[in-house]
Each structure stands twice: as C-alpha cells, then as structure tokens.
Design a protein around this motif. Structure first.
Motif, PDB file in Angstrom:
ATOM      1  N   ASP A 169       0.832  -1.204   0.000  1.00 55.57           N
ATOM      2  CA  ASP A 169       0.000   0.000   0.000  1.00 55.57           C
ATOM      3  C   ASP A 169       0.869   1.258   0.000  1.00 55.57           C
ATOM      4  N   ARG A 170       2.007   1.156   0.678  1.00 53.46           N
ATOM      5  CA  ARG A 170       2.875   2.329   0.803  1.00 53.46           C
ATOM      6  C   ARG A 170       3.568   2.690  -0.509  1.00 53.46           C
ATOM      7  N   THR A 171       3.575   1.768  -1.494  1.00 56.34           N
ATOM      8  CA  THR A 171       4.313   2.037  -2.737  1.00 56.34           C
ATOM      9  C   THR A 171       3.413   2.111  -3.967  1.00 56.34           C
ATOM     10  N   LYS A 172       2.076   2.008  -3.772  1.00 57.76           N
ATOM     11  CA  LYS A 172       1.229   1.948  -4.971  1.00 57.76           C
ATOM     12  C   LYS A 172       1.217   3.263  -5.755  1.00 57.76           C
ATOM     13  N   HIS A 173       1.563   4.376  -5.081  1.00 56.83           N
ATOM     14  CA  HIS A 173       1.597   5.656  -5.797  1.00 56.83           C
ATOM     15  C   HIS A 173       2.894   5.836  -6.590  1.00 56.83           C
ATOM     16  N   VAL A 174       3.863   4.894  -6.438  1.00 59.24           N
ATOM     17  CA  VAL A 174       5.067   4.938  -7.278  1.00 59.24           C
ATOM     18  C   VAL A 174       5.204   3.614  -8.045  1.00 59.24           C
ATOM     19  N   GLU A 175       4.064   2.978  -8.339  1.00 57.43           N
ATOM     20  CA  GLU A 175       4.074   1.664  -8.991  1.00 57.43           C
ATOM     21  C   GLU A 175       4.782   1.681 -10.346  1.00 57.43           C
ATOM     22  N   VAL A 176       4.571   2.741 -11.133  1.00 57.97           N
ATOM     23  CA  VAL A 176       5.175   2.786 -12.472  1.00 57.97           C
ATOM     24  C   VAL A 176       6.700   2.786 -12.359  1.00 57.97           C
ATOM     25  N   ASP A 177       7.243   3.638 -11.489  1.00 65.77           N
ATOM     26  CA  ASP A 177       8.689   3.677 -11.284  1.00 65.77           C
ATOM     27  C   ASP A 177       9.196   2.339 -10.778  1.00 65.77           C
ATOM     28  N   ARG A 178       8.465   1.728  -9.833  1.00 62.26           N
ATOM     29  CA  ARG A 178       8.893   0.468  -9.230  1.00 62.26           C
ATOM     30  C   ARG A 178       8.944  -0.649 -10.269  1.00 62.26           C
ATOM     31  N   PHE A 179       7.898  -0.757 -11.103  1.00 66.55           N
ATOM     32  CA  PHE A 179       7.856  -1.807 -12.123  1.00 66.55           C
ATOM     33  C   PHE A 179       8.881  -1.560 -13.227  1.00 66.55           C
ATOM     34  N   PHE A 180       9.141  -0.287 -13.539  1.00 67.47           N
ATOM     35  CA  PHE A 180      10.156   0.061 -14.540  1.00 67.47           C
ATOM     36  C   PHE A 180      11.521  -0.441 -14.090  1.00 67.47           C
ATOM     37  N   ILE A 181      11.879  -0.181 -12.822  1.00 69.07           N
ATOM     38  CA  ILE A 181      13.169  -0.626 -12.289  1.00 69.07           C
ATOM     39  C   ILE A 181      13.204  -2.154 -12.174  1.00 69.07           C
ATOM     40  N   LYS A 182      12.104  -2.757 -11.715  1.00 63.57           N
ATOM     41  CA  LYS A 182      12.035  -4.211 -11.538  1.00 63.57           C
ATOM     42  C   LYS A 182      12.225  -4.930 -12.871  1.00 63.57           C
ATOM     43  N   GLU A 183      11.630  -4.397 -13.934  1.00 67.37           N
ATOM     44  CA  GLU A 183      11.759  -4.991 -15.269  1.00 67.37           C
ATOM     45  C   GLU A 183      13.224  -5.014 -15.717  1.00 67.37           C
ATOM     46  N   LYS A 184      13.937  -3.914 -15.483  1.00 67.90           N
ATOM     47  CA  LYS A 184      15.351  -3.842 -15.874  1.00 67.90           C
ATOM     48  C   LYS A 184      16.205  -4.775 -15.012  1.00 67.90           C
ATOM     49  N   LEU A 185      15.828  -4.946 -13.741  1.00 72.05           N
ATOM     50  CA  LEU A 185      16.549  -5.880 -12.866  1.00 72.05           C
ATOM     51  C   LEU A 185      16.362  -7.321 -13.353  1.00 72.05           C
ATOM     52  N   ASP A 186      15.121  -7.660 -13.701  1.00 68.42           N
ATOM     53  CA  ASP A 186      14.827  -9.022 -14.174  1.00 68.42           C
ATOM     54  C   ASP A 186      15.545  -9.341 -15.474  1.00 68.42           C
ATOM     55  N   ASP A 187      15.682  -8.338 -16.343  1.00 67.70           N
ATOM     56  CA  ASP A 187      16.349  -8.531 -17.635  1.00 67.70           C
ATOM     57  C   ASP A 187      17.875  -8.437 -17.541  1.00 67.70           C
ATOM     58  N   LYS A 188      18.385  -8.270 -16.319  1.00 62.47           N
ATOM     59  CA  LYS A 188      19.834  -8.168 -16.073  1.00 62.47           C
ATOM     60  C   LYS A 188      20.461  -6.954 -16.753  1.00 62.47           C
ATOM     61  N   ILE A 189      19.629  -5.971 -17.069  1.00 69.69           N
ATOM     62  CA  ILE A 189      20.155  -4.743 -17.679  1.00 69.69           C
ATOM     63  C   ILE A 189      20.791  -3.866 -16.606  1.00 69.69           C
ATOM     64  N   VAL A 190      20.241  -3.953 -15.401  1.00 69.09           N
ATOM     65  CA  VAL A 190      20.736  -3.131 -14.302  1.00 69.09           C
ATOM     66  C   VAL A 190      20.924  -3.995 -13.063  1.00 69.09           C
ATOM     67  N   GLU A 191      21.862  -3.597 -12.227  1.00 70.57           N
ATOM     68  CA  GLU A 191      22.033  -4.247 -10.927  1.00 70.57           C
ATOM     69  C   GLU A 191      22.168  -3.156  -9.858  1.00 70.57           C
ATOM     70  N   LEU A 192      21.835  -3.518  -8.614  1.00 64.14           N
ATOM     71  CA  LEU A 192      21.856  -2.558  -7.512  1.00 64.14           C
ATOM     72  C   LEU A 192      22.873  -3.003  -6.453  1.00 64.14           C
ATOM     73  N   PRO A 193      24.154  -2.746  -6.682  1.00 57.50           N
ATOM     74  CA  PRO A 193      25.145  -3.129  -5.674  1.00 57.50           C
ATOM     75  C   PRO A 193      25.025  -2.260  -4.424  1.00 57.50           C
ATOM     76  N   LYS A 194      25.443  -2.804  -3.285  1.00 54.44           N
ATOM     77  CA  LYS A 194      25.362  -2.053  -2.032  1.00 54.44           C
ATOM     78  C   LYS A 194      26.416  -0.957  -2.005  1.00 54.44           C
ATOM     79  N   ILE A 195      26.056   0.156  -1.376  1.00 55.69           N
ATOM     80  CA  ILE A 195      27.001   1.264  -1.215  1.00 55.69           C
ATOM     81  C   ILE A 195      26.712   1.947   0.114  1.00 55.69           C
ATOM     82  N   ARG A 196      27.759   2.352   0.805  1.00 58.28           N
ATOM     83  CA  ARG A 196      27.589   3.058   2.071  1.00 58.28           C
ATOM     84  C   ARG A 196      27.209   4.512   1.802  1.00 58.28           C
ATOM     85  N   SER A 197      26.454   5.099   2.726  1.00 63.73           N
ATOM     86  CA  SER A 197      26.019   6.495   2.553  1.00 63.73           C
ATOM     87  C   SER A 197      27.200   7.447   2.433  1.00 63.73           C
ATOM     88  N   GLU A 198      28.284   7.151   3.163  1.00 67.31           N
ATOM     89  CA  GLU A 198      29.453   8.046   3.121  1.00 67.31           C
ATOM     90  C   GLU A 198      30.225   7.943   1.806  1.00 67.31           C
TER      91      GLU A 198
END
Length: 348
Positions: free
Chosen positions: A287-316
C-alpha cells in the motif's frame, strides 16, 4: 550528411556516423560549429573536403576550444574546463579581487521566499544566474547550488543574491577546475550514483534528486533537480531519483551502441537507501508504494532482464550526495577528487 552515406544517430540527432571495415568516422554539429573525429584519417579528410564543397568552412585543426569549453591533452588523458569564461565572468561582475570560499553553497543553507523579504535587482540576478548556468557544462561542483538559486528567478531577495555572490566567490577559488577523462581500458561499464534529499525544499517540501553517470570510470553526465511532486517517504523520493538516473544510463547505453560499443555488462546503479533497493527487488504489492508503482515496475523490469544491478554502497561513499544538499567543505573536496575534477592551472 545522409547524402554522403552517414547515418543520423537516434540517441542524439546532432551526431552523424559512418562505419566501414571496423572503422568509424563521426561528426557532431551545433549550429555552425562542428567536431569531426574517428579512427580513419582518410575518411575524416574525405568528409572535410565534402563539407568544404557544400559550405564555406574553416579547419581549425585539433580540438582546443568548442562552445566555450577548453580542451587540453596530455599523456594522462583529456581535460575539459571553462577557465577563460569563469575569469571573464569574475572580471565583468567586479569579483576578481573577492575573498574565495571552498564550497559554492553554505552548509545547512535553506533558501526560501520570505513574506517580507528585501527584494534585489531582479534583472541583474537573472543575468548572473543565466551566465553561471553556462558554466554547468564542465562544472558538476556547481550543479546543486545553481539548481537552488535558479528556482528564485521570478522573485529574488537579498538572501538569494548573497547565495549567487557566494558561487562567484567559489569560482574565484578555482576558476580553472574541470573534468579529466583518464585513459582506462580495463574498466568500461556504465555506473550511476543516485541520491535524493527527502523534503529538503523549505518552500514546498519537495525532494531533490541527483545523479552522476560514469562510463569507463569517467564522469560524463550529471543532474541536480527538484522533484515535481511531494514524496510521502524517503523511499519514494529515492525511487523517483533512481528512475531519473536509470533513464539517463539507458540513453547512454544506446549512444554507446551507436558508436559501436556493445556492452555485455549490467548498468551498476548505486543507491544507498536500503528500503528502496529492497522494494525494487521485491515484487509483492505494498500500500505504501502503490503511488510509485510505475517507477517500481520500470526498475524491476530492468533488474529481471539483467540490464541493471543494484550493488550495495555506504552512505558516506554516495557521490551524488553533493547534488542534493549542501555539505561540509571536507566532504565536498573528497567527492570532487573521486569525480575526477581537478585544476591543471593551480600552482603546485
């Protein structure tokens, strides 16, 4: 150009290319200024001769100056700056003898339109900001400060003019600062550092997004932009920022393909917000993310297709931090070094 056998790039309509036998010749044009390059000297010369027959043209030799950008070469790589433009601006504004500062915007500064603020010369403010915006072509260190002061063009006050004067004082500190494109044959991936400062704008509580994109370890594009809508959480603000940075990276990927570089590596998207990264990977509806569903699915699609990856990074280590808020001079200086910014004109 098309009549001479060149193809117009779909990613950048000012770019024309011709590939033959593993060699490439390219031309990029802006009004009546052109840059011709490539790894086939004969084809380059043929193109120049053809254009000289069609138009009155002057060959200025190796690229040294283009649209106000100075180009220097060394064994380390190619250096871009706008030193002459910066010095001329300081001279015209009477700030050549001013006291320099280490950051373009004061740490913790919150600009806003006050109800009874003292107004300033609106025309002068607009001219100064317009002139400074031209420096943004080679100065990512000015991006956040300029994105802030440009929001008050319609109603500037004394506090806003003081902020513009501080940018000029920062320019005085290092007018020749620019970007070094170093030779790097081992590392050729596309990397994006994205960040968002949630509800940072005092006027309307909108968030600010920022991204830096790197190709082969060299900084190529950047942006600092206030978001169009108010975000209800930091994760939502980060999602909007991730989408902005990812779209830029996908465009760069297409442009590189036009130039003959077909990358098999995933785009590396560095985001330091764990909640946003977890939600991007998790297909469960919230429920907390349904107002950004388009952005979320856009990123998820690229993750599934191995076009993008999200490596961990420290804030600093999040370089895009300096595109979303004012930071201390120590943090600012450290990040500029990591961006490949330097001043070849500074005394050693």
């Amino acid at each position: 150009m098309r009549a001479f056998g060149y193809r117009q790039s779909n990613s950048d309509h000012t770019l024309f290319l011709k590939k033959q036998h593993g060699k490439i010749t390219t031309l990029i044009v802006y009004v009546d200024d052109m840059v011709v390059t490539g790894n086939d000297p004969e084809k380059r010369k043929a193109l120049q001769n053809y254009l000289c027959k069609e138009f009155e043209m002057k060959d200025l030799g190796s690229l040294k100056y283009f649209l106000g950008i100075e180009v220097s070469r060394s064994s380390e790589g190619i250096f871009l700056s706008q030193r002459k433009y910066a010095l001329d601006l300081l001279q015209e504004t009477g700030m050549s003898g001013c006291q320099p500062v280490n950051t373009p915007i004061e740490e913790g500064l919150k600009l806003c339109v006050e109800p009874n603020q003292v107004s300033t010369d609106k025309g002068r403010y607009q001219r100064l900001v317009g002139r400074l915006m031209y420096l943004a072509h080679t100065r990512p260190d000015l991006a956040y400060a300029l994105s802030v002061v440009s929001q008050y063009m319609h109603n500037p006050g004394e506090q806003h003019m003081n902020a513009v004067m501080r940018i000029l004082r920062y320019l005085k500190n290092a007018p020749g600062k620019g970007i070094l494109f170093a030779k790097n044959v081992d590392h050729q991936s596309i990397e994006v550092y994205i960040d968002a400062h949630w509800a940072g704008a005092v006027d309307d509580r909108r968030s600010t997004s920022g991204y830096f994109t790197f190709v082969g370890g060299n900084l190529v594009t950047w942006k600092s932009k206030k978001q169009n809508v108010v975000a209800r959480s930091s994760a939502e603000a980060e999602f909007r920022g991730m989408t902005l940075g990812l779209c830029e990276a996908l465009w760069l990927r297409l442009l590189l393909q036009d130039l003959g570089y077909l990358s098999r590596q995933s785009i590396r998207l560095f985001c330091d917000n764990k909640a946003a990264c977890d939600i991007a990977h998790n297909p469960v509806h919230h429920d907390r993310t349904k107002h950004v569903e388009v952005d979320r699915f856009f990123i998820k699609e690229k993750l599934d297709d191995k076009i993008v990856e999200l490596p961990k990074i420290r804030s600093e280590d999040q370089l895009a931090d300096i595109l979303t808020k004012a930071v201390s001079s120590q943090v600012f200086s450290k990040f500029l070094d990591k961006l490949g910014m330097c001043d070849i004109y500074a005394p050693t």
